[in-house]
Design a protein around this motif. Structure first.
Motif, short mmCIF file in Angstrom:
data_model
loop_
_atom_site.label_atom_id
_atom_site.label_comp_id
_atom_site.label_asym_id
_atom_site.label_seq_id
_atom_site.Cartn_x
_atom_site.Cartn_y
_atom_site.Cartn_z
N PHE A 104 1.44 6.42 11.05
CA PHE A 104 1.89 6.14 9.67
C PHE A 104 3.38 5.89 9.72
O PHE A 104 4.09 6.39 10.59
CB PHE A 104 1.53 7.29 8.72
N MET A 105 3.88 5.10 8.76
CA MET A 105 5.26 4.64 8.86
C MET A 105 6.29 5.70 8.49
O MET A 105 7.44 5.65 8.92
CB MET A 105 5.46 3.41 7.97
N GLU A 106 5.92 6.62 7.65
CA GLU A 106 6.87 7.63 7.19
C GLU A 106 6.72 8.91 8.00
O GLU A 106 5.69 9.59 7.89
CB GLU A 106 6.61 7.97 5.71
N ILE B 19 6.69 -3.38 11.54
CA ILE B 19 5.31 -2.88 11.63
C ILE B 19 4.85 -2.45 10.25
O ILE B 19 5.58 -1.78 9.51
CB ILE B 19 5.21 -1.68 12.60
N CYS B 20 3.65 -2.87 9.88
CA CYS B 20 2.99 -2.32 8.69
C CYS B 20 1.67 -1.75 9.16
O CYS B 20 0.87 -2.46 9.76
CB CYS B 20 2.74 -3.41 7.65
N ARG B 21 1.46 -0.46 8.95
CA ARG B 21 0.24 0.18 9.44
C ARG B 21 -0.89 0.12 8.41
O ARG B 21 -2.01 0.45 8.72
CB ARG B 21 0.57 1.64 9.79
N CYS B 22 -0.54 -0.29 7.18
CA CYS B 22 -1.57 -0.24 6.11
C CYS B 22 -2.28 -1.56 5.88
O CYS B 22 -3.48 -1.57 5.63
CB CYS B 22 -0.95 0.16 4.78
N THR B 23 -1.55 -2.67 5.85
CA THR B 23 -2.09 -3.86 5.16
C THR B 23 -2.81 -4.87 6.02
O THR B 23 -3.56 -5.68 5.48
CB THR B 23 -0.95 -4.62 4.46
N GLN C 10 0.87 -1.19 0.00
CA GLN C 10 0.00 0.00 0.00
C GLN C 10 0.90 1.24 0.00
O GLN C 10 1.44 1.59 -1.04
CB GLN C 10 -0.99 -0.06 1.15
N CYS C 11 1.11 1.87 1.15
CA CYS C 11 2.00 3.04 1.11
C CYS C 11 3.43 2.63 0.79
O CYS C 11 4.21 3.39 0.26
CB CYS C 11 1.94 3.82 2.42
N GLY C 12 3.78 1.41 1.12
CA GLY C 12 5.06 0.85 0.71
C GLY C 12 6.24 1.14 1.61
O GLY C 12 7.31 0.57 1.41
N TYR C 13 6.05 1.99 2.60
CA TYR C 13 7.22 2.43 3.39
C TYR C 13 7.84 1.29 4.18
O TYR C 13 9.05 1.26 4.41
CB TYR C 13 6.79 3.56 4.32
N CYS C 14 7.03 0.34 4.58
CA CYS C 14 7.54 -0.79 5.38
C CYS C 14 8.13 -1.90 4.50
O CYS C 14 8.81 -2.78 5.01
CB CYS C 14 6.39 -1.40 6.19
N ILE C 15 7.83 -1.89 3.21
CA ILE C 15 8.03 -3.09 2.40
C ILE C 15 9.51 -3.46 2.18
O ILE C 15 9.86 -4.64 2.34
CB ILE C 15 7.26 -2.99 1.06
#
Ligand code: FES
Length: 858
Positions: A344-346, A128-132, A93-98
């Motif tokens: 949010f991760m970022e 941590i992933c806050r989106c998925t 999703q936002c991709g920051y954690c990926i």
């Protein structure tokens, strides 16, 4: 001199710095993301001698001769496999954690080529992933492992890209491999760094600011104060309530711990704190107003001149008192829900630089480039078109990036110094500064007849809106308009007050006030069901609205509404579970209530491709993919022909803020309208070459009625999405499973829709059971690690059922309604219902106490 091997190459460094900083800043390996810098989020995961490690926790002195692998150092085959697996499963999703998760996956697969689902979950529990909601990430890891293990070839993608078909997100590959650019990944030549000095006290009079010692620091370029603001020192997301100081002036009183008193600009990021310590500020400390009660107490000091009440709503339809008096059963309950953090991760980051003779170019990652343009222009006292805003990737927002946090400070410094300036919040500043979900105190009374037909409800709601207005007024309004639920009764009396305190501001957060009131009304309805002697499912089905009914606000339910269908879809799961709770709810798409709400798009033909140009921000939900799919559907052309441009005030027309689940519907319809014109030209036999350079403009403006009106059936919002969720517990009270049915109208992308719902449910589960934002006397005590965010091993399976009405096309955007906000709303009440079913005890506070997750306070 420190020496280590990074991605197979020996690298050296003169200074002993954090590995993360060395990788990102010295080597430009920005696939390693800075999420918290506290070892808590996993976004900076790398392999050190084959072990998954957090790059923010290691200094170079400990890494002499060690081998470090970052996401950039994976082999091309590994990159191809992860890019395929994560895109194919809808894991991004936002991709920051990926990228960090890819590294954790590689660490696992190196040791265990045939991992189980449990192995995969354990391997990423430090990420941590806050989106998925993690389910699709786990699926991606298992798919990647299978491809490696069985040496499978990577299938080519074939998709029409049309609505409702599987189509890989256009940003999935760059986000998976760490090549996508977020603002902090950018370095501009000659770039300075700026950071705000925050007040020492939530409420204090600033007596003096002495910058003389700070200016002597060799790295210091400037220390700016409110006196350096050339335009308006007040900002605010809503122009008519701009009450938020860019910086607090000498003589003024601070309102919360995130307030800035000075902005330090340095040649080096590392010396920012040293310089800040040299700025001497004298304060007269004052007692903060830490609660709603204190702020409303007689004689309380005023946080803002106009008083401590930001807004007041009173929605009355019918005669609730009379109906309640005549009701067979009536329940009254007080509910209390806390402030909640987006996480949010970022962390927030912006870079501003001079552009042209008298302009500013701003790289940002907010939720609307045009709001940023307006607010920065006003602060600098310049015309809007002097401020050119471009959006980079946004590492999650959830509403928490609607307000200015760094954009204004970066722009001010760039304007004053005529040099590029980056402002990056530390995670601790981010927790302290940006607006939160509102804490609310709520009294709800609800009645029904002897068969369980709802008769009336009354509610009084107080929200803690913190130090500044932000979106506190609209959030309160939405809390009130949804307080009665999606049920067919018409006698309601809902009064709400948004109250300023000296806590961090509260504003938009996924659900926009509705998470709070849904928890209250749905819990009351469970109590009524018990009194009547019917099940919580039955009372909901009996009262749920369907086409032709009126919602409690009077709006007629449209033919594309499928609330009852969502309830039917989860009935089996509810009936067969030993212990289950249920909630059904609704959420508006679009701002509504008579306010301007416009989606805009330009479709242009450039170099033989079709460009879809809109400012609609992707904050993780996949707006660029939505844009391409709507265009594919309308133009009947393959996705390879279509390019969705990133938001840019010089290229993309203003399509409003990414808020209120509005973009898929509003911008989707604007894209459709623009693309229809191009389609007409193509249908007339004109070749794309003949249309080179042509632009087609589409706009959709919703017409809705103001909240206060005298219509029998006002149109409050352009549309509503509906959902029903069942939360199933085991005998110990641990959440065993969620079954969720969602009516989001026309589904754009099934995997993205499921991913959003899973992520929303996990966020709702955290809100209900584990998340806490620690504060003491208006001081923020929360740390990223102590927020209570759920990790992959704590999340139960989620079964998602996408439900549609028989007729979904209502003439707008092919019947797309959006789901972003709705996905977080029913979870807390469904869980409350489940615990009520488990032991008969109502839990009226969040996070709920006396559960598997939180023991009762002694
Ligand atoms: Fe994981 Fe956004 S995709 S934090």
């Amino acid at each position: 001199m420190y020496s280590l091997v990074v991605n197979g190459k020996t690298e050296t460094c003169e200074t002993n710095k954090k590995l993360m900083d060395f990788l990102r800043e010295d080597l430009g390996l920005t696939g390693t993301k800075d999420g918290c810098n506290q070892g808590s989020c996993g976004a900076c995961s790398v392999l050190i001698n084959g072990r998954v490690s957090k790059a923010c926790l290691f200094f170079l002195e400990k890494l002499e001769g060690k081998e470090v692998v970052t996401v950039e150092g994976l082999s091309q085959h590994q990159k191809d496999v992860y890019a395929y697996a994560f895109a194919q499963t809808g894991a991004v999703q936002c991709g920051y954690c990926i990228p960090g998760i890819v590294i954790s996956a590689q660490g696992l697969i190196n040791k265990k080529p045939d991992p189980s689902e449990e192995d995969a979950r354990k391997a990423i529990r430090g990420n941590i992933c806050r989106c998925t909601g993690y389910a699709k990430i786990v699926e991606a890891i298992l798919l990647a492992a299978k491809i490696f293990r069985e040496e499978l070839s990577i299938p080519e993608e074939e998709s029409t890209g049309k609505l409702g078909v599987d189509f890989k997100r256009v940003d999935a590959v760059e986000k998976t491999l760490g090549t996508g650019i977020y603002v902090d990944d950018v370095t501009v030549e000659g770039m300075l760094h700026a950071s705000a000095l925050r007040t020492e006290y939530p409420r204090a009079k600033v007596l003096s600011i002495d910058v003389s010692e700070a200016l002597k620091h060799p790295d210091c370029e400037a220390v700016l104060t409110a006196d350096d603001v050339p335009g308006n020192n007040k900002i605010g997301h809503l122009e008519f309530i701009s009450d938020w100081d860019v910086m607090i002036r000498v003589g003024d009183i601070t309102r919360y711990v995130g307030d800035s008193v000075a902005l330090v600009v340095s040649k080096n990021k590392e010396s920012l704190n040293e310089i800040k310590e040299l700025v001497k500020v004298e304060y007269e400390e004052l007692t903060p107003l830490t609660t709603i009660e204190e702020a409303l107490a007689e004689g309380a000091p005023l946080i803002h001149e106009k008083g401590n009440i930001l807004s007041h709503e009173h929605l009355v339809r019918g005669n609730a008192d009379e109906k309640l008096a005549a009701s067979k059963y009536v329940v009254t309950q007080h509910y209390s829900v806390p402030i909640n953090e987006h996480a949010f991760m970022e962390p927030e980051c912006a870079i501003a630089m001079p552009e042209g003779e008298d302009g500013i170019l701003l790289y940002s990652a907010g939720q609307s480039i045009y709001d940023e343009q307006r607010e920065v222009a006003r602060m600098l006292g310049v015309e809007k078109d002097q401020i050119h805003v471009q959006s980079k990737l946004v590492g999650g927002g959830f509403g928490g990036k609607e307000d200015m946090s760094v954009q204004h400070h970066a722009s001010l410094a760039a304007w004053c110094l005529k040099k590029p300036v980056k402002v990056l919040l530390t995670r601790q500043e981010s927790l302290m500064v940006h607006p939160k979900r509102h804490g609310m105190e709520m009294d709800f009374t609800t009645g029904c007849d002897e068969e369980g037909n709802l008769t009336a409800m009354k509610a009084v709601i107080y929200s803690d809106t913190g130090a500044y207005a932000s979106l506190g007024g609209p959030v309160l309004q939405r809390a009130c308009t949804h307080a009665a639920g999606p049920y067919k009764y018409q006698d309601i009396d809902v009064e709400g007050f948004a109250v300023y305190t000296n806590n961090p501001p509260a504003g938009a957060f996924r659900g926009f006030g509705v998470c709070q009131t849904a928890f209250a009304i749905e819990s009351n309805i469970n109590m009524l069901a018990k009194k009547v002697g019917i099940t919580p499912w039955e009372i909901r089905y009996k009262n749920a609205v369907e086409h032709g009914d009126s919602l409690p606000n009077g709006q007629l339910v449209s033919k594309n509404a499928a609330l009852k269908e969502t309830l039917l879809a989860v009935k089996d799961a509810y009936d067969h579970a030993e212990v289950a709770g249920i909630s059904c709810f609704f959420k508006n798409s679009g701002i509504g209530v008579g306010l301007p709400d416009v989606g805009r798009c330009i479709v242009s033909v450039e170099n033989g491709k079709i460009h879809v140009r809109t400012s609609a921000a992707c904050i993780g939900q996949g707006m660029a993919t939505v844009a391409i799919q709507v265009a594919c559907e309308t133009l009947n052309l393959p996705p390879e022909m279509i390019i969705a441009e990133a938001p840019d005030t010089r290229r993309t027309p203003n399509s409003g803020t990414t808020t209120a689940s509005r973009q898929s519907l509003f911008t989707g319809e604007a894209i459709r309208r623009a693309a229809v014109q191009l389609r007409y030209e193509l249908d007339m036999g004109r070749a794309l070459n003949d249309l080179e350079g042509q632009e087609f403009y589409g706009e959709y403006s919703a017409v809705t009625d103001p909240l206060i009106n005298d219509k029998t059936n006002p149109v409050s919002h352009a549309g509503y999405g509906y959902a029903a969720e069942v939360a199933i517990l085991d005998e110990k009270g641990k959440v065993e499973k969620f079954v969720a049915a969602y009516d989001m109208g026309q589904v754009v992308n099934p995997k993205s829709a499921e991913g959003q719902i899973e992520g929303g449910i996990v966020m709702g589960m955290g809100y209900a059971l584990t998340e806490k934002f620690a504060m003491d006397q208006s001081y923020v005590k929360a740390k990223y690690a102590t927020l209570g965010l759920l990790n992959a091993t704590q999340v139960p399976p989620i079964e998602t059922i996408l439900v549609q009405a028989k007729e979904i096309h209502d003439g707008l955007a092919y019947g797309i309604k959006g789901v972003g906000e709705l996905a977080t709303i029913p979870t807390a009440p469904a869980l409350a219902g489940a615990y009520y079913a488990l032991d008969g005890k109502l839990r009226p506070t969040l996070p709920m106490e006396d559960t598997f997750y939180q023991k009762k306070k002694k």
